[in-house]
Design a protein around this motif. Structure first.
Motif, mmCIF file in Angstrom:
data_model
loop_
_atom_site.group_PDB
_atom_site.id
_atom_site.type_symbol
_atom_site.label_atom_id
_atom_site.label_comp_id
_atom_site.label_asym_id
_atom_site.label_seq_id
_atom_site.Cartn_x
_atom_site.Cartn_y
_atom_site.Cartn_z
ATOM 1 N N MET A 1 0.253 3.662 -0.445
ATOM 2 C CA MET A 1 -0.646 4.284 -1.384
ATOM 3 C C MET A 1 -2.077 4.107 -0.874
ATOM 4 S SD MET A 1 -1.148 3.662 -5.502
ATOM 5 C CE MET A 1 0.536 3.224 -5.662
ATOM 6 N N THR A 2 -2.832 5.166 -0.858
ATOM 7 C CA THR A 2 -4.212 5.117 -0.408
ATOM 8 C C THR A 2 -5.124 4.917 -1.605
ATOM 9 O OG1 THR A 2 -3.676 6.633 1.387
ATOM 10 C CG2 THR A 2 -6.005 6.398 0.821
ATOM 11 N N PRO A 3 -5.998 3.894 -1.546
ATOM 12 C CA PRO A 3 -6.897 3.685 -2.679
ATOM 13 C C PRO A 3 -7.888 4.841 -2.814
ATOM 14 C CG PRO A 3 -7.466 2.204 -0.875
ATOM 15 C CD PRO A 3 -6.211 2.933 -0.469
ATOM 16 N N ARG A 4 -8.244 5.152 -4.039
ATOM 17 C CA ARG A 4 -9.185 6.240 -4.298
ATOM 18 C C ARG A 4 -10.617 5.836 -3.978
ATOM 19 N NH1 ARG A 4 -6.507 8.709 -9.823
ATOM 20 N NH2 ARG A 4 -5.254 10.251 -8.713
ATOM 21 N N ILE A 5 -10.898 4.547 -4.030
ATOM 22 C CA ILE A 5 -12.207 4.010 -3.644
ATOM 23 C C ILE A 5 -11.930 2.859 -2.684
ATOM 24 C CG2 ILE A 5 -14.298 2.822 -4.429
ATOM 25 C CD1 ILE A 5 -13.990 4.288 -7.109
ATOM 26 N N GLU A 6 -12.495 2.924 -1.511
ATOM 27 C CA GLU A 6 -12.256 1.883 -0.510
ATOM 28 C C GLU A 6 -12.873 0.558 -0.956
ATOM 29 O OE1 GLU A 6 -10.517 1.764 2.409
ATOM 30 O OE2 GLU A 6 -9.750 3.711 1.788
ATOM 31 N N PRO A 7 -12.158 -0.528 -0.773
ATOM 32 C CA PRO A 7 -12.719 -1.842 -1.107
ATOM 33 C C PRO A 7 -13.932 -2.159 -0.240
ATOM 34 C CG PRO A 7 -10.350 -1.968 -0.683
ATOM 35 C CD PRO A 7 -10.790 -0.599 -0.288
ATOM 36 N N ALA A 8 -14.839 -2.948 -0.768
ATOM 37 C CA ALA A 8 -15.974 -3.417 0.019
ATOM 38 C C ALA A 8 -15.452 -4.248 1.183
ATOM 39 C CB ALA A 8 -16.911 -4.252 -0.850
ATOM 40 N N ALA A 9 -16.184 -4.214 2.268
ATOM 41 C CA ALA A 9 -15.791 -4.970 3.463
ATOM 42 C C ALA A 9 -16.903 -5.946 3.820
ATOM 43 C CB ALA A 9 -15.534 -4.012 4.627
ATOM 44 N N ARG A 10 -16.520 -6.998 4.517
ATOM 45 C CA ARG A 10 -17.511 -7.952 4.998
ATOM 46 C C ARG A 10 -18.416 -7.263 6.010
ATOM 47 N NH1 ARG A 10 -13.344 -12.055 4.107
ATOM 48 N NH2 ARG A 10 -14.305 -13.559 2.730
ATOM 49 N N PRO A 11 -19.630 -7.655 6.089
ATOM 50 C CA PRO A 11 -20.258 -8.741 5.333
ATOM 51 C C PRO A 11 -20.649 -8.290 3.919
ATOM 52 C CG PRO A 11 -21.853 -7.806 6.846
ATOM 53 C CD PRO A 11 -20.565 -7.072 7.062
ATOM 54 N N VAL A 32 -7.791 -7.068 -3.436
ATOM 55 C CA VAL A 32 -8.275 -5.696 -3.272
ATOM 56 C C VAL A 32 -9.013 -5.262 -4.532
ATOM 57 C CG1 VAL A 32 -7.570 -3.284 -2.958
ATOM 58 C CG2 VAL A 32 -6.494 -5.075 -1.595
ATOM 59 N N LEU A 33 -8.497 -5.636 -5.699
ATOM 60 C CA LEU A 33 -9.169 -5.298 -6.955
ATOM 61 C C LEU A 33 -10.588 -5.838 -6.966
ATOM 62 C CD1 LEU A 33 -9.328 -4.311 -9.892
ATOM 63 C CD2 LEU A 33 -8.223 -6.461 -10.568
ATOM 64 N N PHE A 34 -10.777 -7.105 -6.636
ATOM 65 C CA PHE A 34 -12.110 -7.699 -6.646
ATOM 66 C C PHE A 34 -13.025 -7.037 -5.623
ATOM 67 C CE2 PHE A 34 -10.144 -12.018 -8.035
ATOM 68 C CZ PHE A 34 -9.920 -11.521 -9.310
ATOM 69 N N ARG A 35 -12.486 -6.789 -4.426
ATOM 70 C CA ARG A 35 -13.310 -6.173 -3.376
ATOM 71 C C ARG A 35 -13.681 -4.731 -3.726
ATOM 72 N NH1 ARG A 35 -10.436 -5.940 1.455
ATOM 73 N NH2 ARG A 35 -8.502 -6.544 0.446
ATOM 74 N N ALA A 167 -5.490 3.661 -11.886
ATOM 75 C CA ALA A 167 -6.369 4.809 -11.646
ATOM 76 C C ALA A 167 -6.964 4.784 -10.242
ATOM 77 C CB ALA A 167 -7.489 4.851 -12.686
ATOM 78 N N LEU A 168 -7.265 3.587 -9.746
ATOM 79 C CA LEU A 168 -7.835 3.462 -8.398
ATOM 80 C C LEU A 168 -6.767 3.498 -7.309
ATOM 81 C CD1 LEU A 168 -10.525 0.698 -9.058
ATOM 82 C CD2 LEU A 168 -10.862 3.186 -8.885
ATOM 83 N N ARG A 169 -5.485 3.476 -7.737
ATOM 84 C CA ARG A 169 -4.350 3.472 -6.804
ATOM 85 C C ARG A 169 -4.475 2.373 -5.756
ATOM 86 N NH1 ARG A 169 -3.542 9.983 -6.067
ATOM 87 N NH2 ARG A 169 -2.844 10.338 -8.202
ATOM 88 N N LEU A 170 -4.724 1.163 -6.247
ATOM 89 C CA LEU A 170 -4.887 0.046 -5.321
ATOM 90 C C LEU A 170 -3.552 -0.293 -4.664
ATOM 91 C CD1 LEU A 170 -7.266 -2.347 -7.282
ATOM 92 C CD2 LEU A 170 -7.831 -0.498 -5.689
ATOM 93 N N PRO A 171 -3.577 -0.541 -3.362
ATOM 94 C CA PRO A 171 -2.343 -0.934 -2.677
ATOM 95 C C PRO A 171 -1.950 -2.342 -3.121
ATOM 96 C CG PRO A 171 -4.211 -1.112 -1.189
ATOM 97 C CD PRO A 171 -4.727 -0.485 -2.459
#
Length: 181
Positions: A1-11, A32-35, A167-171
């Motif tokens: 499943m592809t998330p509808r909004i990409e999680p934040a990445a470091r840094p 992934v939810l938190f990011r 709704a965000l289709r988080l993996p």
């Protein structure tokens, strides 16, 4: 499943890095939810401020029954699986309890009468967005007002979490449990 909004990445921003670090056990990547929510720091902080994972008026087991059932009823496998992975052993859930959080009905033999009331409350809130007088009377005989407030709000919060992850289709997290067949 592809998330509808990409999680934040470091840094991450320095304060967000510290916040995310505090939320997870050492060596475990932030969820992934938190990011994903970290993409909007205001929403993330408000979301986290609404949590009820602190020591409340319910036992950890009672809280997890309500959380897991609310997520299961909403099809929130992401959050249900994370909670099963992190808390099932701590609260004494075996395979029967885990399966019963997802199964229809509240009469599984693994639950005490008090625990069945929690399941019935979550189910009724999910189905009707209300609690009928009969169930409320049974709940009042078993739980304090403080505990009832916690159970109702906890159920609502995990409906919100389930709506968000769905709704965000988080993996699904790689270590998280999956709904039983």
């Amino acid at each position: 499943m592809t998330p509808r909004i990409e999680p934040a990445a470091r840094p991450y921003e320095a304060d967000m890095e510290k916040t995310l670090e505090r939320l997870m056990p050492p060596g475990v990547e932030p969820l992934v939810l938190f990011r994903t929510l970290a993409r909007n720091p205001r929403v993330f902080r408000r979301f986290m401020a609404g949590g009820l994972l602190d020591k409340g008026t319910l036992t950890l087991r009672e809280r997890e029954i309500a959380i897991d059932r609310a997520c299961a009823r909403c099809g929130g496998e992401y959050e249900w699986g994370v909670h099963i992975a992190f808390f099932a052993d701590k609260v004494g859930f075996g395979e029967e309890e885990i399966a019963a959080t997802v199964a229809a009905g509240t009469d599984a033999s693994c639950w005490t009468p008090r625990e069945r009331l929690i399941l019935r409350l979550v189910d009724q809130l999910h189905e009707t967005s209300n609690v009928n007088d009969d169930l409320w009377g049974q709940l009042k005989a078993e739980f304090s007002d403080e505990q009832l407030l916690e159970l109702v709000v906890l159920t609502g919060l995990y409906h919100m979490v389930s709506f968000t992850v769905n709704a965000l289709r988080l993996p699904l997290e790689p270590y998280a449990a999956r709904f039983p067949d």
